[in-house]
Design an enzyme around this catalytic site. Structure first.
Site, PDB file in Angstrom:
ATOM      1  N   GLY A  18       0.627  -1.387  -0.336  1.00  0.00           N
ATOM      2  CA  GLY A  18       0.273  -0.092   0.285  1.00  0.00           C
ATOM      3  C   GLY A  18       0.701   1.065   0.027  1.00  0.00           C
ATOM      4  O   GLY A  18       0.706   2.512  -0.779  1.00  0.00           O
ATOM      5  N   CYS A  19       1.661   1.233   0.850  1.00  0.00           N
ATOM      6  CA  CYS A  19       2.492   2.265   0.726  1.00  0.00           C
ATOM      7  C   CYS A  19       3.293   2.675  -0.777  1.00  0.00           C
ATOM      8  O   CYS A  19       3.218   3.792  -0.741  1.00  0.00           O
ATOM      9  CB  CYS A  19       3.597   2.195   2.158  1.00  0.00           C
ATOM     10  SG  CYS A  19       2.847   2.396   3.779  1.00  0.00           S
ATOM     11  N   THR A  20       3.893   1.516  -0.855  1.00  0.00           N
ATOM     12  CA  THR A  20       4.474   1.487  -2.511  1.00  0.00           C
ATOM     13  C   THR A  20       3.600   2.648  -3.548  1.00  0.00           C
ATOM     14  O   THR A  20       4.436   3.256  -4.064  1.00  0.00           O
ATOM     15  CB  THR A  20       4.780   0.085  -3.252  1.00  0.00           C
ATOM     16  OG1 THR A  20       6.208   0.071  -1.684  1.00  0.00           O
ATOM     17  CG2 THR A  20       5.667   0.369  -4.090  1.00  0.00           C
TER      18      THR A  20
END
Length: 157
Positions: A48-50
């Site tokens: 998700g953060c990527t």
């Protein structure tokens, strides 16, 4: 856990100075006179953060044309941020808040729901900070996917 502080439009953005992925100090005051998107995310190199970081990377031009710089903040160490930035070709600073003090000051650390359970952690949040250092928009519990496109649509003209 006590009631979490939440920032609102018009609030003074909490000051910070944090190391970037190369260990160099970056302060919110470095952006005075220019608007900045400050976003908080749980962990570098997670799916998700990527996705969120790559969306910001791909939108830096459009945000810049609208007068906004971008800064991402997580509790990761600078070394991990450097690997993440290199692997994903990120074109904006990632800052390290290992002790989570800045996350807490911005209301981006505390109790949250995760798969139906209450846990304590980073609350994915995004803020628009105006040229005077005031909060123009505060968004808590944002989604990693589609968030940046929504932000671009909602930017003040």
């Amino acid at each position: 856990m006590s009631e979490q502080k939440r920032l609102s439009p018009g609030d003074q953005a909490p000051a910070f100075t944090l190391p970037d992925s190369e260990g160099k100090p970056v302060s919110l005051s470095d952006y005075l006179g220019r608007s900045v998107v400050v976003y908080f995310y749980p962990a570098a190199s997670t799916p998700g953060c990527t996705k969120q970081a790559c969306d910001f990377r791909d939108s830096v031009g459009a945000l810049g044309e609208s007068g906004y710089d971008v800064v991402g903040i997580s509790p990761d160490k600078p070394e991990k941020l450097a690997k993440f930035a290199t692997a994903e070709g990120l074109n904006f600073p990632l800052l390290s808040d290992v002790d989570r003090s800045v996350l807490a000051a911005w209301g981006a650390y505390g109790e949250k729901q995760n798969y139906g359970r209450t846990v304590v952690g980073v609350i994915r949040s995004t803020f628009l900070v105006d040229a005077e250092g005031k909060i123009a928009k505060a968004m808590y519990n944002v989604r990693a996917t589609g968030h940046v496109a929504k932000l671009l649509r909602e930017l003040p003209a």
